[in-house]
Design a protein around this motif. Structure first.
Motif, short mmCIF file in Angstrom:
data_model
loop_
_atom_site.label_atom_id
_atom_site.label_comp_id
_atom_site.label_asym_id
_atom_site.label_seq_id
_atom_site.Cartn_x
_atom_site.Cartn_y
_atom_site.Cartn_z
N LEU A 230 0.81 -1.22 0.00
CA LEU A 230 0.00 0.00 0.00
C LEU A 230 0.85 1.26 0.00
N HIS A 231 2.05 1.18 0.55
CA HIS A 231 2.92 2.36 0.63
C HIS A 231 3.40 2.81 -0.75
N LEU A 232 3.27 1.94 -1.75
CA LEU A 232 3.70 2.30 -3.11
C LEU A 232 2.57 2.88 -3.95
N VAL A 233 1.35 2.85 -3.42
CA VAL A 233 0.19 3.29 -4.20
C VAL A 233 0.08 4.82 -4.23
N LYS A 234 0.28 5.44 -3.09
CA LYS A 234 0.11 6.89 -2.98
C LYS A 234 1.37 7.52 -2.40
N ASP A 235 1.93 8.51 -3.10
CA ASP A 235 3.15 9.14 -2.59
C ASP A 235 2.83 10.40 -1.79
N ASP A 236 3.87 11.05 -1.29
CA ASP A 236 3.70 12.21 -0.42
C ASP A 236 3.02 13.38 -1.11
N LYS A 237 3.11 13.42 -2.44
CA LYS A 237 2.51 14.53 -3.19
C LYS A 237 1.09 14.22 -3.65
N GLY A 238 0.60 13.05 -3.28
CA GLY A 238 -0.77 12.69 -3.63
C GLY A 238 -0.91 11.94 -4.93
N ALA A 239 0.20 11.68 -5.64
CA ALA A 239 0.14 10.88 -6.86
C ALA A 239 -0.30 9.46 -6.51
N PHE A 240 -1.04 8.83 -7.42
CA PHE A 240 -1.71 7.56 -7.12
C PHE A 240 -1.50 6.59 -8.27
N ASP A 241 -1.20 5.33 -7.94
CA ASP A 241 -0.98 4.33 -8.99
C ASP A 241 -1.37 2.95 -8.45
N LEU A 242 -2.29 2.29 -9.13
CA LEU A 242 -2.73 0.95 -8.72
C LEU A 242 -1.78 -0.15 -9.17
N THR A 243 -0.87 0.17 -10.08
CA THR A 243 0.01 -0.85 -10.64
C THR A 243 0.74 -1.67 -9.57
N PRO A 244 1.32 -1.04 -8.53
CA PRO A 244 2.03 -1.84 -7.51
C PRO A 244 1.15 -2.84 -6.78
N LEU A 245 -0.16 -2.57 -6.71
CA LEU A 245 -1.05 -3.52 -6.04
C LEU A 245 -1.25 -4.78 -6.86
N PHE A 246 -1.41 -4.61 -8.19
CA PHE A 246 -1.64 -5.78 -9.04
C PHE A 246 -0.35 -6.58 -9.22
N ALA A 247 0.80 -5.90 -9.24
CA ALA A 247 2.08 -6.60 -9.36
C ALA A 247 2.39 -7.26 -8.01
N GLY A 248 2.27 -8.57 -7.97
CA GLY A 248 2.49 -9.30 -6.73
C GLY A 248 1.21 -9.77 -6.07
N SER A 249 0.05 -9.43 -6.63
CA SER A 249 -1.22 -9.80 -6.00
C SER A 249 -1.64 -11.23 -6.30
N GLN A 250 -0.95 -11.90 -7.21
CA GLN A 250 -1.24 -13.29 -7.57
C GLN A 250 -2.69 -13.48 -8.04
N GLY A 251 -3.19 -12.49 -8.77
CA GLY A 251 -4.52 -12.62 -9.35
C GLY A 251 -5.66 -12.48 -8.37
N THR A 252 -5.41 -11.98 -7.17
CA THR A 252 -6.45 -11.88 -6.15
C THR A 252 -7.23 -10.57 -6.21
N LEU A 253 -6.74 -9.59 -6.97
CA LEU A 253 -7.41 -8.28 -7.05
C LEU A 253 -7.98 -7.99 -8.43
N GLY A 254 -7.49 -8.65 -9.44
CA GLY A 254 -7.93 -8.43 -10.81
C GLY A 254 -7.17 -9.36 -11.73
N ILE A 255 -7.61 -9.43 -12.97
CA ILE A 255 -6.99 -10.32 -13.95
C ILE A 255 -6.17 -9.49 -14.93
N ILE A 256 -4.86 -9.60 -14.87
CA ILE A 256 -3.97 -8.84 -15.74
C ILE A 256 -4.05 -9.43 -17.15
#
Length: 525
Positions: A230-256
């Motif tokens: 979760l620490h990689l999703v949102k940075d200190d400036k408020g930028a947001f990226d879901l990519t780190p969640l799906f990378a390593g999720s083993q298909g539990t959050l969505g189908i790449i």
């Protein structure tokens, strides 16, 4: 199930089957478990996957669950590529290179393309994907789903660092495109009246409301594939990226389904050393010195493992490099323009060790072929006894590996089993493969005792039981020992945001007990 098969078969471009032989084929992966699916689907397009997800979502809304497991070639050693319900097999049809731009060094691929296939094509343009998984037959989708680092991670990092963006099918069949969003773009996403909008709203609030907890978990700053980063999703400036969640999720959050990857120019040359240490070698100090030289590869095999391989298979190819079995065999590579200087510095350090250097491709292959002797263990079977993949991704600080290896040997001795130990001294990722006979009830009971003791040893050294490959099913019951109950609840909340009906790779990373693992454990390998 025949009605479901007929319904999907009429609406998909790809094939749907309930053949007993096919289901049996997909009931196992690289792990020690077996789960027979109800049906197997070979999607041809993203639209096929959308239709399957929508259908499963509608079933779940009516109280009927049909889990979905996305699968590549099935090499997952954690049990993450098997599951009840429907298997979505990607390599058969969704394995193409869609776009390639040599100038920008970017490539768009479908998730079912094989790693080795992609590398071979890119090599023609002098480019490569800077990750080298232990299993070269893995698909790109599988590598991303596990956020694999591989043998060259010390220099190039995990696959996430090479992922620009992803196309993902959500649990309800929506398709989203991930990527870095600024505050304005994030607010626009949060305003969407769709599942994508709800995910951005809920996840942003979850991270903000648990900022201290997320920050504390991130402070460990170690390779750790348990839970979600979760620490990689949102940075200190408020930028947001879901990519780190799906990378390593083993298909539990969505189908790449697709990925745009960043490539690098392939190194023109490299230098390789094979080092045989002795009991007089200060491996701790040597490890620290080698790491300072910034190698592109730094691996080891324990000497006892070389002896075990010779005992079990009569393979003594280590003799091509050393007169006697070394205490540890190290392989170090440099692939930059300063490699000659680094090689010179390193050889001066090796007073109590034997060294073989290799500059040409042919000589380097000789060294690599010796290191590949570990395959004799991973492929070993003898009268029911096999090297079980119970710990393929342990993380221990590289400087503490010399302390950790004797503890592993103590655990194996205490449980009256043999096994192999090798890994990556650069990244701290270690593989331990114990030789156990699953046909023997007593030895089957040894599996969890061994894993419990190994987990305790890893946590004593502030490591991770899943440093590179996610928990899968195998480590799900053990992973909670690495974080407190509040963090477990937070990870569970993330899963519910993306998959409220728990249909995406159910039982992987969450919701699996040791008793449940005992039920699905194979009778033999």
């Amino acid at each position: 199930m025949s009605k479901i098969t007929d319904y999907l078969g009429e609406r998909l471009d790809g094939e749907v089957t309930t053949s007993a032989l096919v289901r049996e084929k997909f009931s196992t992966d690289g792990s020690i478990f077996r789960i027979t699916p109800d049906l197997v689907i070979y999607p041809r397009t993203i639209n096929d996957i959308k239709k399957v997800a929508r259908f499963v979502w509608r079933l779940a809304e009516r109280g009927q669950r049909l889990p979905i497991t996305a699968r590549g070639f099935g090499g997952d050693t954690t049990g993450g590529a098997i599951g009840a319900g429907a298997i979505l097999s990607f390599p058969e049809h969704m394995s193409r290179i869609l776009k390639f731009d040599a100038k920008s060094q970017m490539v768009c691929v479908q998730s079912g393309i094989g790693y080795s296939t992609l590398q071979e094509v890119m090599a023609a343009y002098g480019l490569f994907l800077p990750v080298q998984p232990n299993n070269p037959t893995a698909t790109i989708g599988g590598i991303i789903a596990h956020n694999v680092s591989g043998t060259k991670s010390i220099k190039y990092g995990p696959i996430l660092e090479s992922v620009d963006c992803l196309d993902v099918v959500l649990a309800n069949g929506e398709v989203i495109h991930t990527g870095r969003l600024n505050k304005r773009e994030l607010n626009r996403k949060k305003g969407l009246q769709s599942m994508e909008g709800e995910i951005y709203r809920a996840l942003d609030a979850l991270i903000d409301n648990n900022a201290d907890l997320v920050s504390d978990f991130a402070q460990k700053n170690i390779p750790n594939a348990v839970g979600f980063p979760l620490h990689l999703v949102k940075d200190d400036k408020g930028a947001f990226d879901l990519t780190p969640l799906f990378a390593g999720s083993q298909g539990t959050l969505g189908i790449i389904t697709q990925a745009i990857l960043k490539l690098l120019p392939a190194p023109e040359d490299s230098s390789l050393l094979a080092i045989g240490t002795t009991t007089e070698t200060d491996l701790n100090a040597l490890t620290a010195q080698i790491l300072e030289l910034e190698p592109s590869e730094f691996r080891f095999i324990d000497g006892e493992t070389l002896k075990l391989i010779q005992k079990k298979t009569a393979n003594n190819s280590w003799k091509r490099l050393f007169d006697t079995v070394p205490d540890k065999m190290l392989v170090v590579e440099f692939d930059d323009k300063h490699r000659a200087k680094r090689m010179k510095k390193l050889t001066k350090m090796l007073v109590t060790a034997k060294v073989k250097t290799a500059e040409t491709w042919e000589d380097q292959e000789k060294i690599r072929s010796v290191y590949d002797i570990v395959r004799e263990i991973t492929n070993f079977t003898e009268r029911g006894t096999a090297a079980l993949p119970l710990a393929d991704s342990i993380y221990v600080n590289p400087k503490r590996i010399p302390e950790f290896i004797p503890r592993v040997k103590e655990i194996m001795n205490r449980n009256h089993i043999e096994g192999g130990i090798w890994g990556n001294l650069g990244s701290g990722i270690i593989t331990v493969r114990p030789l156990i006979n699953l046909e023997n009830l007593g030895q089957r009971q040894t599996v969890f005792r061994f894993m419990n003791e190994l987990r305790d040893a890893v946590l004593d050294l502030d490591g991770s039981i899943a440093g590179e490959i996610g928990e899968g099913r195998l480590n799900a019951p053990f992973a909670v020992d690495q974080y407190n109950g509040k963090m477990a609840e937070l990870f569970s909340d993330v899963k519910k945001i993306f998959d409220p009906f728990n249909v995406l790779n159910s039982g992987v990373k969450f919701g699996t007990t040791k008793d449940a693992l005992s039920v699905i454990m194979r009778q033999k390998i």
